[in-house]
Scaffold this active site. Structure first.
Site, PDB file in Angstrom:
ATOM      1  N   ASP A  63       0.871  -1.177   0.000  1.00  0.00           N
ATOM      2  CA  ASP A  63       0.000   0.000   0.000  1.00  0.00           C
ATOM      3  C   ASP A  63       0.907   1.226   0.000  1.00  0.00           C
ATOM      4  O   ASP A  63       1.588   1.494   0.996  1.00  0.00           O
ATOM      5  CB  ASP A  63      -0.896  -0.022   1.240  1.00  0.00           C
ATOM      6  CG  ASP A  63      -1.915   1.105   1.255  1.00  0.00           C
ATOM      7  OD1 ASP A  63      -1.680   2.150   0.615  1.00  0.00           O
ATOM      8  OD2 ASP A  63      -2.958   0.955   1.926  1.00  0.00           O
ATOM      9  N   TYR A 154      -9.849  14.975  -5.471  1.00  0.00           N
ATOM     10  CA  TYR A 154      -9.133  14.280  -6.548  1.00  0.00           C
ATOM     11  C   TYR A 154      -8.352  15.262  -7.424  1.00  0.00           C
ATOM     12  O   TYR A 154      -7.150  15.083  -7.656  1.00  0.00           O
ATOM     13  CB  TYR A 154     -10.132  13.494  -7.398  1.00  0.00           C
ATOM     14  CG  TYR A 154      -9.496  12.726  -8.539  1.00  0.00           C
ATOM     15  CD1 TYR A 154      -8.853  11.525  -8.295  1.00  0.00           C
ATOM     16  CD2 TYR A 154      -9.547  13.205  -9.846  1.00  0.00           C
ATOM     17  CE1 TYR A 154      -8.267  10.810  -9.340  1.00  0.00           C
ATOM     18  CE2 TYR A 154      -8.968  12.505 -10.885  1.00  0.00           C
ATOM     19  CZ  TYR A 154      -8.330  11.305 -10.633  1.00  0.00           C
ATOM     20  OH  TYR A 154      -7.744  10.610 -11.662  1.00  0.00           O
TER      21      TYR A 154
END
Length: 258
Positions: A63, A154
């Site tokens: 991750d 985003y």
């Protein structure tokens, strides 16, 4: 992580978010060009499935938003790769929602992967990239070049990736490391095609000069080019691979035939 991987003189690329989409297409493009690829992803089933049948890959669960896992990955790469010739920071979270519904937890979820992950991966592999005079390609988005609805987290994360690219290019250039940023426009991924309605698809086609979505393979061609010796004097560049979408203005359909 694999327990053992043979050392090789083949050029090695590290690709994050490699289990699907642009990351998987980039992995395949590198393999076609004779590279070895360390495929990084946190989705164990998807990464395992993606690596099946691919020769020259080493799938590594990591991750990129977690410093400890990135450090563990970097130690593994140092032990199993003769060199790190390219890093493609592709892993990302595509979370969209209005400002009113974007709380700090949602904001951080996006930033942790989209921005922190790029920083952490680049820092962890910096020495290896410098030793190889390698290349970094950071994957941002058209949403980092032009604002649009539902993308407060985003779009901001991807705009930050653009500037991080410039900082890296300026500082790492003296070590022979080139750093560039690719900003994909609308791409015909399985996910996009599943959630984009006919009206959305038609609107995108109308707004894109090439009148179509891009493909994952087209993105991969640009990414691997930037990692190759053919781009040996290209660094610090923000490249939109978007069919001309970023170049257009409002583009009122009613005026187009005037």
């Amino acid at each position: 992580m694999s327990e053992h991987a043979a050392r090789t003189t083949t050029r090695t690329a590290i690709v994050t978010g490699a289990a699907r989409g642009i990351g998987l297409a980039t992995t395949r493009a590198f393999l076609d060009q004779g590279w070895r690829v360390v495929m990084i992803d946190r989705d164990v089933p998807a990464l395992t499935e993606a690596a099946v049948g691919l020769r020259g890959v080493d799938p590594v669960i990591c991750d990129v938003s977690k410093p400890a896992e990135v450090d563990q990955m970097a130690a593994y790469v140092a032990d199993t790769c003769q060199s790190v010739d390219a890093l493609v920071n592709n892993a990302g979270v595509a979370d969209f929602g209005p400002i009113a519904e974007t709380d700090f937890a949602r904001w951080r979820t996006v930033m942790e992967t989209n921005l922190d992950g790029v920083f952490l991966m680049s820092q962890a592999l910096r020495e290896a990239l410098c030793a190889a005079k390698g290349a970094i390609v950071n994957i941002a988005s058209i949403s980092g070049l032009r604002a649009s609805t539902l993308r407060v987290a985003y779009g901001t994360s991807k705009a930050a990736v653009k500037h991080l690219t410039l900082q890296q290019a300026v500082e790492l250039g003296e070590y022979g490391v080139r750093v560039n940023c690719v900003c994909p426009g609308p791409v015909a991924t399985k996910l996009a095609m599943a959630v984009h309605t006919p009206d959305i698809i038609a609107a995108y086609h109308d707004a894109i000069p090439l009148n179509r979505y891009g493909t994952e393979a087209e993105l991969a061609e640009v990414i691997t080019f930037l990692c190759s010796g053919r781009a040996s004097y290209v660094t610090g560049q923000i490249i939109a691979v978007d069919g001309g979408f970023e170049a257009t203005g409002i583009g009122l359909p009613a005026l187009r035939g005037a």
